[in-house]
Structure formats: structure tokens, C-alpha cells
Design a protein around this motif. Structure first.
Motif, PDB file in Angstrom:
ATOM      1  N   GLY A  44      23.246  15.168  27.070  1.00 46.10           N
ATOM      2  CA  GLY A  44      22.072  15.481  27.888  1.00 46.10           C
ATOM      3  C   GLY A  44      21.616  16.915  27.732  1.00 46.10           C
ATOM      4  N   LEU A  45      22.571  17.827  27.613  1.00 49.21           N
ATOM      5  CA  LEU A  45      22.217  19.235  27.461  1.00 49.21           C
ATOM      6  C   LEU A  45      21.472  19.471  26.152  1.00 49.21           C
ATOM      7  CD1 LEU A  45      22.474  22.069  28.691  1.00 49.21           C
ATOM      8  CD2 LEU A  45      24.619  22.325  27.451  1.00 49.21           C
ATOM      9  N   VAL A  46      21.966  18.878  25.071  1.00 53.17           N
ATOM     10  CA  VAL A  46      21.298  19.017  23.776  1.00 53.17           C
ATOM     11  C   VAL A  46      19.891  18.434  23.830  1.00 53.17           C
ATOM     12  CG1 VAL A  46      21.348  18.301  21.357  1.00 53.17           C
ATOM     13  CG2 VAL A  46      23.457  19.054  22.473  1.00 53.17           C
ATOM     14  N   GLY A  47      19.750  17.249  24.403  1.00 51.90           N
ATOM     15  CA  GLY A  47      18.441  16.611  24.487  1.00 51.90           C
ATOM     16  C   GLY A  47      17.439  17.426  25.280  1.00 51.90           C
ATOM     17  N   ASN A  48      17.852  17.939  26.427  1.00 54.20           N
ATOM     18  CA  ASN A  48      16.930  18.722  27.262  1.00 54.20           C
ATOM     19  C   ASN A  48      16.586  20.055  26.632  1.00 54.20           C
ATOM     20  OD1 ASN A  48      16.324  17.446  30.063  1.00 54.20           O
ATOM     21  ND2 ASN A  48      18.489  16.999  29.754  1.00 54.20           N
ATOM     22  N   ILE A  49      17.526  20.674  25.931  1.00 60.19           N
ATOM     23  CA  ILE A  49      17.232  21.940  25.248  1.00 60.19           C
ATOM     24  C   ILE A  49      16.215  21.725  24.133  1.00 60.19           C
ATOM     25  CG2 ILE A  49      18.221  23.707  23.741  1.00 60.19           C
ATOM     26  CD1 ILE A  49      20.720  23.649  25.453  1.00 60.19           C
ATOM     27  N   ILE A  50      16.353  20.617  23.408  1.00 58.99           N
ATOM     28  CA  ILE A  50      15.390  20.305  22.338  1.00 58.99           C
ATOM     29  C   ILE A  50      13.995  20.125  22.917  1.00 58.99           C
ATOM     30  CG2 ILE A  50      14.716  18.540  20.665  1.00 58.99           C
ATOM     31  CD1 ILE A  50      17.676  18.116  20.084  1.00 58.99           C
ATOM     32  N   VAL A  51      13.892  19.358  24.008  1.00 57.32           N
ATOM     33  CA  VAL A  51      12.592  19.148  24.646  1.00 57.32           C
ATOM     34  C   VAL A  51      12.014  20.479  25.124  1.00 57.32           C
ATOM     35  CG1 VAL A  51      11.440  18.122  26.647  1.00 57.32           C
ATOM     36  CG2 VAL A  51      13.052  16.766  25.310  1.00 57.32           C
ATOM     37  N   ALA A  72      12.965  19.726  32.311  1.00 57.02           N
ATOM     38  CA  ALA A  72      14.031  19.896  31.322  1.00 57.02           C
ATOM     39  C   ALA A  72      14.905  21.106  31.658  1.00 57.02           C
ATOM     40  CB  ALA A  72      13.422  20.057  29.927  1.00 57.02           C
ATOM     41  N   GLU A  73      14.285  22.171  32.167  1.00 59.62           N
ATOM     42  CA  GLU A  73      15.052  23.352  32.568  1.00 59.62           C
ATOM     43  C   GLU A  73      15.969  23.033  33.744  1.00 59.62           C
ATOM     44  OE1 GLU A  73      14.259  27.975  34.038  1.00 59.62           O
ATOM     45  OE2 GLU A  73      12.577  26.640  33.583  1.00 59.62           O
ATOM     46  N   ALA A  74      15.430  22.355  34.757  1.00 63.31           N
ATOM     47  CA  ALA A  74      16.243  21.992  35.917  1.00 63.31           C
ATOM     48  C   ALA A  74      17.370  21.044  35.522  1.00 63.31           C
ATOM     49  CB  ALA A  74      15.363  21.340  36.986  1.00 63.31           C
ATOM     50  N   ASP A  75      17.077  20.076  34.659  1.00 55.84           N
ATOM     51  CA  ASP A  75      18.104  19.131  34.221  1.00 55.84           C
ATOM     52  C   ASP A  75      19.191  19.820  33.407  1.00 55.84           C
ATOM     53  OD1 ASP A  75      16.987  16.956  35.478  1.00 55.84           O
ATOM     54  OD2 ASP A  75      15.915  16.232  33.723  1.00 55.84           O
TER      55      ASP A  75
END
Length: 312
Positions: A44-51, A72-75
Motif C-alpha cells: 500500500g505504501l508503494v502504491g500510494n507513493i506512486i500515485v 494518497a498522502e493521508a493513506d
């Protein structure tokens, strides 16, 4: 959810085993569950950082991408704190967590930021659902009279509200007040429950229902905007993964669950479900925006561009 309370429950884990609450191998099961959740946190961290990276620095912003950037930042922060929380509770549960100076302050800060990110993410998802619904119900007003900086104002406001709600909850309802069910703590628990289930949930459900009607009406003429599908799918995952746990924690506070021992299981279930909800969002964007019949060297770039209707 009060994280310090679950930490106190973990500290009595060995005693609960002796009393028949869990088997002597229960800590192994919880450790495996925590390892799976930690792996989910990494994904999840990788996915949200990419977005976050693509929407901030690679693509042109529009009215909705600002909400997604903040979500994405909050997640991302929420997932990091969830991973930290999992490691703290596992160490405590197997009695390898040494006491240190400032331990209570650390737990308090982790809990405040953890709840803040969870509430802010919920508010942002509610806001984007409501704003897209308004664009469908009042298209003329939305195109001509919507304030240009409304997204910026709303995001800042929702961050403040999310942090304020978390701060009030953790200051008024510390572990001692939570266990003794003081009147102030009870009022705060009811307030947070009503905000999530009585306000945010109905707004998301009604907005998604209106978007579904819009999709049904326009589907025969043209393919509906992918943003509609993203919002409906994200709301559906939020309702299925987060709302049931909110009900269970509310019942736990009022001692309506069978035994207090089950709070450890409920804690791990809550962590897993909330992390899953934060992890799934980037993959919804990628899947919905993907060109299934075409190949591209910049698939993530193109998927996000298509998903949010960004002009090339």
C-alpha cells in the motif's frame, strides 16, 4: 479506536491465555497475521507513493486530483503508523517490549496521528463523492459558479477537522476514561461514531447511488467517466472494510461483545481492514484507467491520466 487500550490488553495476553481466552499458540497466529498485514502495508505504501508522485509532479492537476493527492498522502502516513503500531503490539504481546522514558507520550502521539489520518481519509473520500454528485445534480452551477479554489479550501479544512477530531478524542478519552466509561468519553465516542456512520456514510452512499443512476442513463450513449467508477468502487471498499469495524468498536466500548479478551482479535482485524482500504485505492486507479487493448511504455502515467480525465 483507542490504541493504548489494545496495548494494555496485549500486556495481559499471557494471563488471558491462562484464563482460557486464547490457546497457548495464539501469539503465533497473531504474529503471522501481523506479518501479513505488514506486507500489505508495504504494498500500500508503494502504491500510494506512486500515485502521489505522478499526480504531483508528472501530470496536470484538475479539480479532483488535488483530493486524490491529499488522500494518497493521508493513506501513506496512516499505513506507516499502522506498521509501527503492529510492531509495537507484537513486541508487547510476546513480552519483548522494554519500558523506556517517554513511552506514554510516544503512544499518545502515534495514536493522535493514526486517528487523524484515518479521519482525514474518510472526510476526503466523502468530499470527493459529494462534489462529483453536485456536478451531476447541478451541472450549470458547477461549471459556472463553483469557486476555483474550492478543492484547496476543502482539503485544508478537512485536514484540520480530522486532526481536531482525533485530538479531542484522545485528550478527552484516554485509556483510563475509556475503561471506566466516563460521561465525557462516552459523549466523544458517540460523536465520532455519528460523524462516521451518521454523516459521512449516508453522504457517500447517496452520492454513489446518484452516480450509479447517472451511469445507467448514459451508458447506452457513451461510456461513463472513469472517475465515476473510481468513486463508487472506493466508497464500496470503504463501506465493506471500515464501517463494520466501527460498529464493533462502538459495541466494544459499551461492553456489548461477548468477552473483553476478543479486543485483541478485533484490534488486528481493524488494522488489517483499514490498511486494506488504504492499500486498495491506488490499484483501483490503475485498473480503472488501464488501456486493456493497448500497450504503453508509460502504463502508470497513462492509467492515471485516463482515470482522472486529465488533458494531455
Amino acid at each position: 479506536m483507542n490504541l493504548t487500550d489494545t496495548n494494555n490488553t496485549d500486556q495481559n495476553f499471557s494471563l488471558e491465555q491462562d484464563n482460557g481466552g486464547y490457546s497457548q499458540y495464539a501469539h503465533i497466529h497473531f504474529t503471522i497475521a501481523a506479518a501479513v498485514a505488514l506486507g500489505l502495508c508495504l504494498i500500500g505504501l508503494v502504491g500510494n507513493i506512486i500515485v502521489f508522485w505522478y499526480l504531483c509532479f508528472k501530470l496536470q492537476r484538475n479539480r479532483y486530483t488535488l483530493y486524490i493527492i491529499n488522500l494518497a498522502e493521508a493513506d501513506s502516513i496512516f499505513i506507516l503508523l499502522s506498521a509501527m503500531l503492529l510492531m509495537i503490539n507484537i513486541n508487547t504481546m510476546i513480552n519483548t517490549n522494554p519500558e523506556f522514558k517517554g513511552e506514554e507520550l510516544l503512544y499518545f502521539l502515534v495514536e493522535v496521528f493514526y486517528d487523524s489520518m484515518q479521519y482525514t481519509g474518510m472526510f476526503l473520500l466523502t468530499a470527493i463523492s459529494m462534489e462529483r454528485c453536485m456536478s451531476v445534480l447541478f451541472p450549470l452551477w458547477y461549471q459556472c459558479h463553483r469557486p476555483h479554489n474550492l478543492s484547496t479550501i476543502m482539503c485544508a479544512f478537512l485536514w484540520v477537522i480530522g486532526c481536531l477530531e482525533s485530538l479531542i478524542e484522545n485528550l478527552v478519552c484516554p485509556p483510563e476514561a475509556f475503561m471506566s466509561q466516563t460521561s465525557q468519553c462516552t459523549a466523544v465516542q458517540i460523536m465520532t461514531f455519528l460523524i462516521s456512520v451518521g454523516i459521512c456514510l449516508p453522504i457517500m452512499v447517496i452520492s454513489s447511488f446518484i452516480l450509479l443512476i447517472k451511469i445507467k442513463r448514459t451508458f447506452r450513449e457513451q461510456y461513463p467517466p472513469k472517475l465515476y467508477i473510481i468513486i463508487i468502487t472506493a466508497v464500496l471498499f470503504f463501506i465493506l472494510s471500515v464501517i463494520p469495524l466501527n460498529f464493533l468498536w462502538f459495541l466494544l466500548y459499551f461492553q456489548m461483545l461477548p468477552t473483553d479478551v476478543q479486543s485483541v482479535s478485533l484490534f488486528f482485524a481493524s488494522i488489517f481492514c483499514t490498511v486494506l482500504n488504504s492499500t486498495i485505492n491506488p490499484f483501483i486507479y490503475f485498473i480503472v484507467g488501464r488501456k486493456w487493448k493497448q500497450s504503453s511504455n508509460h502504463s502508470i502515467h497513462d492509467a492515471l491520466q485516463i482515470a482522472f480525465g486529465i488533458q494531455k
